[in-house]
Write a protein that holds these residues in place. Structure first.
Motif, PDB file in Angstrom:
ATOM      1  N   ASN A 374       0.828  -1.213   0.000  1.00  0.00           N
ATOM      2  CA  ASN A 374       0.000   0.000   0.000  1.00  0.00           C
ATOM      3  C   ASN A 374       0.861   1.261   0.000  1.00  0.00           C
ATOM      4  O   ASN A 374       0.599   2.224  -0.734  1.00  0.00           O
ATOM      5  N   MET A 375       1.890   1.275   0.850  1.00  0.00           N
ATOM      6  CA  MET A 375       2.672   2.502   1.016  1.00  0.00           C
ATOM      7  C   MET A 375       3.614   2.748  -0.153  1.00  0.00           C
ATOM      8  O   MET A 375       3.827   3.896  -0.553  1.00  0.00           O
ATOM      9  N   ILE A 376       4.190   1.675  -0.721  1.00  0.00           N
ATOM     10  CA  ILE A 376       4.985   1.867  -1.931  1.00  0.00           C
ATOM     11  C   ILE A 376       4.103   2.447  -3.034  1.00  0.00           C
ATOM     12  O   ILE A 376       4.476   3.398  -3.729  1.00  0.00           O
ATOM     13  N   ASN A 377       2.910   1.890  -3.185  1.00  0.00           N
ATOM     14  CA  ASN A 377       1.983   2.333  -4.224  1.00  0.00           C
ATOM     15  C   ASN A 377       1.614   3.807  -4.069  1.00  0.00           C
ATOM     16  O   ASN A 377       1.432   4.527  -5.054  1.00  0.00           O
ATOM     17  N   GLY A 429       2.812  -8.362  -6.512  1.00  0.00           N
ATOM     18  CA  GLY A 429       1.869  -8.222  -7.610  1.00  0.00           C
ATOM     19  C   GLY A 429       1.738  -6.800  -8.120  1.00  0.00           C
ATOM     20  O   GLY A 429       2.653  -5.983  -8.015  1.00  0.00           O
ATOM     21  N   TYR A 430       0.557  -6.492  -8.618  1.00  0.00           N
ATOM     22  CA  TYR A 430       0.301  -5.233  -9.315  1.00  0.00           C
ATOM     23  C   TYR A 430       0.548  -4.011  -8.443  1.00  0.00           C
ATOM     24  O   TYR A 430       1.116  -3.011  -8.884  1.00  0.00           O
ATOM     25  N   HIS A 431       0.102  -4.070  -7.182  1.00  0.00           N
ATOM     26  CA  HIS A 431       0.185  -2.888  -6.321  1.00  0.00           C
ATOM     27  C   HIS A 431       1.528  -2.717  -5.631  1.00  0.00           C
ATOM     28  O   HIS A 431       1.739  -1.708  -4.954  1.00  0.00           O
ATOM     29  N   GLY A 432       2.426  -3.674  -5.781  1.00  0.00           N
ATOM     30  CA  GLY A 432       3.724  -3.582  -5.130  1.00  0.00           C
ATOM     31  C   GLY A 432       4.850  -3.388  -6.119  1.00  0.00           C
ATOM     32  O   GLY A 432       5.121  -2.284  -6.588  1.00  0.00           O
ATOM     33  N   ILE A 433       5.499  -4.478  -6.459  1.00  0.00           N
ATOM     34  CA  ILE A 433       6.684  -4.410  -7.297  1.00  0.00           C
ATOM     35  C   ILE A 433       6.381  -3.841  -8.683  1.00  0.00           C
ATOM     36  O   ILE A 433       7.160  -3.058  -9.236  1.00  0.00           O
ATOM     37  N   MET A 438       6.925   0.710 -12.671  1.00  0.00           N
ATOM     38  CA  MET A 438       6.276   1.679 -13.547  1.00  0.00           C
ATOM     39  C   MET A 438       6.676   3.113 -13.197  1.00  0.00           C
ATOM     40  O   MET A 438       6.843   3.954 -14.090  1.00  0.00           O
ATOM     41  N   TYR A 439       6.808   3.416 -11.917  1.00  0.00           N
ATOM     42  CA  TYR A 439       7.084   4.791 -11.514  1.00  0.00           C
ATOM     43  C   TYR A 439       8.570   5.118 -11.508  1.00  0.00           C
ATOM     44  O   TYR A 439       8.956   6.258 -11.732  1.00  0.00           O
ATOM     45  N   THR A 440       9.429   4.147 -11.217  1.00  0.00           N
ATOM     46  CA  THR A 440      10.855   4.436 -11.087  1.00  0.00           C
ATOM     47  C   THR A 440      11.655   4.054 -12.320  1.00  0.00           C
ATOM     48  O   THR A 440      12.722   4.617 -12.562  1.00  0.00           O
ATOM     49  N   GLY A 441      11.183   3.080 -13.088  1.00  0.00           N
ATOM     50  CA  GLY A 441      11.961   2.578 -14.213  1.00  0.00           C
ATOM     51  C   GLY A 441      13.186   1.794 -13.781  1.00  0.00           C
ATOM     52  O   GLY A 441      14.093   1.540 -14.577  1.00  0.00           O
ATOM     53  N   ASP A 442      13.213   1.368 -12.520  1.00  0.00           N
ATOM     54  CA  ASP A 442      14.366   0.658 -11.957  1.00  0.00           C
ATOM     55  C   ASP A 442      14.301  -0.814 -12.354  1.00  0.00           C
ATOM     56  O   ASP A 442      13.911  -1.681 -11.576  1.00  0.00           O
TER      57      ASP A 442
END
Length: 451
Positions: A374-377, A429-433, A438-442
Motif C-alpha cells: 500500500n505505502m509503496i503504491n 503483484g500489481y500494487h507492489g513491485i 512503472m514509476y521508477t523505471g528501476d
C-alpha cells in the motif's frame, strides 16, 4: 673521529627512514571492530567510545565508514554530527549496515576528538537481528578503530524497573540519572582511567560479518520546536503536537537533586496489554538547572511529562525526525474536507516511514507485506523522488531474507517468520513491485528479485 661521525649520520638517516616507512605502513593499517572487555553481550548497554588525535593541517575530505550494533550518536570536537545513526541489523540474516559520514567540516588543525555513544539493544525484534555483541567499526583516512580508542560504560544510563518492553521491536525504555552524567564528548575530557577498546577482528568477522552500505539517507532533523499548547493536571503536563509525528521530547528545568521526571506519549499503551507498550524515559534530576532530550524517538499526538511539584519548567519542546524526503502537494480542490483528508493521509504515511515502511509507529513498528505494498503504491504521490531509495530497500530486504526453499515472508529481519501468503502476493503483484517498476523505471531491482 670523522669515520665515527659518518657512522652516526648513517645510523640517523636509517632511523629516520625507518620511522617514515613505519608511519607509511601505519597509515595503511586496517580498521578493526572494537568492543568493551567483559560482558559485551549484556542487553541495553550504553557505551562511550573516544579517540583523540592531532592534525598538522586542515583536511579537504575525510569520509568515515561507521557501523555499530545497534544505534550511535557521533560527536566530533563536541559537535553532534550524527543523531540516531545506523540501521537495525536486517540487511540479510548475517551482515551489518554501515553509514558513510563526512568528517572534514568538523575537523581542524591541532588536537581533535571523536566521541561515539553506542546503544546496544541486545535483543531481537521483528525487524532487528541482534548480533549478540556490542561493537563499533570506524574507518576513515585519518582514524581507524583499534586498541588506541578508549571505552567505558556510560554511568548515567540505567535499566528502568517494572518496564514491559514491546517484544515486536528491540529498543527499550531509557533510564538516565543526571547525577552520574559526565562531559565526555568535550575535547579536553580525561579518559586516561577508561579501558582500552578490545579488538574483535576486521570485516568480515563474526558476529557482524560483512558490511553493507546504508541504502537510505540519514534521518531528517527538523530541529527543536515548541508544542502547540500545554495543559497541566497536577504533576502531569500534557503537551500537544501539531500532528502525529516521530519526536524526541525535550525539557529544561530547575529541580532538586533526585527528583524524577517521566516522559511518554498518548500511544504508549494500546489495548491495555503490557507487551504492546511503546517506550518511555525515566530521568533522575541533579541539583539546579538541567536539560535533557529523550534519545529514542516516540510518536503520538500528545507528549506527557510528569514533573514533580517545586521544579521550575523553563522549556518543554520536541524534535521531529523522520525519513529525509519532502511531502508533495499533489492535490488541491475547493472542498476543505478533501484537502484536509489529503493532508491527514500524507501525515499518516509519513509517520509510518523511517528505516522501512511500518504498519504503525507505536504498537508494532513492523514491516508487513500488505502495508508495504500500500505505502509503496502511494509513496509516488506523497513524497519527492528521494523515497525511491526506501521503496527499493523495502523490496530488496524481503528477497535478501528469502528462505532456501524460495519462499519469502514478512516481517523479515528478526523473530517473525510467517509467510502471510496474501500479503506477499500483494507485494509481488500489481500494487507492489509492478507499481515500483512503472514509476521508477528501476529495471535492475526487478531483474534481481523477480526470478
Amino acid at each position: 673521529m670523522e669515520k665515527s661521525r659518518l657512522s652516526g649520520i648513517v645510523k640517523f638517516i636509517f632511523l629516520i627512514s625507518l620511522i617514515v616507512v613505519t608511519g607509511s605502513c601505519g597509515s595503511k593499517r586496517q580498521a578493526k571492530w572494537i568492543t568493551i572487555g567483559g560482558d559485551a553481550g549484556k542487553p541495553d548497554q550504553w557505551l562511550c567510545f573516544r579517540k583523540s588525535f592531532m592534525l598538522s593541517d586542515s583536511v579537504g575530505s575525510d569520509l568515515a565508514q561507521i557501523a555499530v550494533d545497534t544505534k550511535y550518536w557521533l560527536w566530533v570536537n563536541d559537535s553532534l554530527v550524527i543523531r540516531d545513526g545506523a540501521l537495525l541489523r536486517n540487511a540479510n540474516p548475517q551482515d551489518t549496515w554501515y553509514d558513510e559520514v563526512e568528517l572534514a567540516p568538523f575537523l581542524h588543525r591541532g588536537a581533535n576528538s571523536i566521541a561515539i555513544l553506542v546503544n546496544y539493544y541486545g535483543r531481537d525484534g521483528q525487524n532487528h537481528n541482534s548480533s549478540g555483541r556490542a561493537g563499533l567499526y570506524f574507518n576513515s583516512g585519518l582514524v581507524k578503530s583499534d586498541t588506541t580508542w578508549s571505552v567505558a560504560v556510560h554511568p548515567a544510563f540505567f535499566e528502568v524497573k517494572d518496564a514491559y518492553p514491546n517484544y515486536r521491536y528491540a529498543v527499550q525504555d531509557v533510564g538516565f540519572n543526571a547525577n552520574r552524567d559526565i562531559a565526555w564528548t568535550k575535547p579536553g575530557f580525561d579518559d586516561s582511567r577508561w579501558s582500552r577498546a578490545v579488538e574483535a577482528g576486521s570485516p568480515p568477522t563474526d558476529p557482524w560479518h560483512h558490511l553493507i552500505r546504508r541504502e537510505i539517507p540519514q534521518f531528517r532533523d527538523y530541529g527543536l520546536s515548541s508544542f502547540l499548547k500545554t495543559e497541566r493536571h497536577g504533576d502531569t503536563i500534557i503537551a500537544f503536537l501539531p500532528y502525529d509525528a516521530q519526536v524526541n521530547p525535550y525539557f529544561r528545568i530547575r529541580a532538586k537533586k533526585n527528583q524524577e521526571v517521566s516522559i511518554w506519549s498518548d500511544t504508549y499503551s494500546l489495548g491495555n496489554l503490557r507487551h504492546h507498550n511503546s517506550i518511555q524515559t525515566e530521568y533522575i534530576c541533579r541539583q539546579g538547572l538541567q536539560e535533557f532530550e529523550m534519545p529514542h524517538w516516540i510518536s503520538g499526538h500528545k507528549i506527557y511529562f510528569v514533573i514533580p511539584s517545586g521544579a521550575v519548567i523553563e522549556a518543554l519542546m520536541y524534535r521531529e525526525t523522520g525519513y529525509d524526503t519532502d511531502l508533495e502537494k499533489r492535490f488541491v480542490c475547493s472542498d476543505p474536507f478533501l484537502n484536509k483528508l489529503w493532508d491527514k493521509a500524507q501525515r499518516t504515511i509519513y509517520v509510518c516511514t523511517r528505516e522501512y515502511f511500518m504498519d504503525c509507529p507505536d504498537r508494532e513498528r513492523t514491516q508487513y507485506g500488505g502495508d508495504v505494498a500500500n505505502m509503496i503504491n502511494q509513496s509516488f504521490f506523497t513524497f519527492d523522488t528521494s523515497i525511491y531509495s526506501l521503496d527499493r530497500k523495502s523490496i530488496l530486504g524481503v528477497f535478501n531474507w528469502q528462505r532456501a526453499d524460495s519462499t519469502i515472508y514478512m516481517p523479515y529481519g528478526g523473530t517473525a517468520n510467517e509467510e502471510l501468503p496474501l500479503q506477499m502476493l500483494s507485494l509481488t503483484g500489481y500494487h507492489g513491485i509492478y507499481q515500483y517498476l512503472m514509476y521508477t523505471g528501476d529495471t535492475a531491482t526487478i531483474r534481481r528479485v523477480f526470478p
